[in-house]
Design a protein around this motif. Sequence first.
Motif: not given
Length: 346
Positions: A40-50, A265-268, A322-325, A331-332
């Motif tokens: 969920g964080l953006g595969v291109g930016k995450v992968a290039r940083a890694l 926005d994914g906030i259950t 996640a524990d609260i939900a 999933e969060v």
Amino acid sequence: MGTSILHIDLGAVTRNWRALDAKSDASVQTCAVVKADGYGLGVGKVARALMKAGVKTFFVAAVEEGVILRQAVGPTPRICIFSGHMAGDTDMVLDMQLTPMLNSLDQITRHFNALPDHPFGVQLDTGMNRLGLEANEWSTVRDLVIGKKPMLVMSHLACADEPNHPMNAQQLAAFKDMTDGLDVPRSLAATGGILLGADYHFDLTRPGIGLYGGLPFDDAEPTVRVECPVIQIRDVAVGETVGYGNSWIAETPSRVATVAAGYADGITRHISNQSVLFDGDTPCPLLGRVSMDLITVDVTHLDHKPRSLDLLCAHQTVDDLADIAGTIGYEVLTSLGHRYTRRYRP
């Protein structure tokens, strides 16, 4: 600021990778799982940083994800596909130089017929009953497959987040029974498996959720902050209600902030009337139901009008929420939608 901001700390992602990499011997290759758009964080930016941190091999769920990743990172890293070589995948596997993990006799036949000289790996089922060849299938085709020189033979642990679960030792024994003596790289451990110790590391590890700040990696740095702008603050009198269904009723005079975030926005809605948001270090209770675009928050105790409140931060991680939900951090993270303004920190 009309939409919530998803602050993403790429430096924390790479530090989490280095910390997990340090838990295995130098001879073990530590890869990275970046499926579901980099959790969920953006595969291109995450992968290039890694890649800059040293990652040479990535894993994604499906060929379509592999195509997006290849376009983002270029020709150098290996990109492995957990779901294998599905019908209709052949051209993309070849054109994008993807490495499918073959999961079934049908996939083995398809790959060997269509792309006989193309790299591949094999996934074995050691008891999870989800993906991979079962022991009897593997024994039938093992010599043929090994003769084609797979780049990897792998399996996946079902209960690695519970270190004392007997399933871990059971799967380890099954994996060794199916692969000992083979001259091929092996992999069993994702994040939880890495934490189980060297017996589970083999030649290659595949950390996923731990890179992004999630359990079971207790020492992981948080990688995201969700900052929600305050749209309006109102006074609510005793006996008045807030939100859909009148699910919160003021027992004392209150000040309520309405912030721009919601289940779109994914906030259950499962965190309705249960969670908190933060003004710096100060918790502010969530009041009433989470709606599609809006959350209402008690700010009576603040001595100022906040411009924004944080839902995810150092004080409330994805696993706390996640524990609260009643769910899990995975999933969060992967539910955080595309409506956020995304701000990346290197």
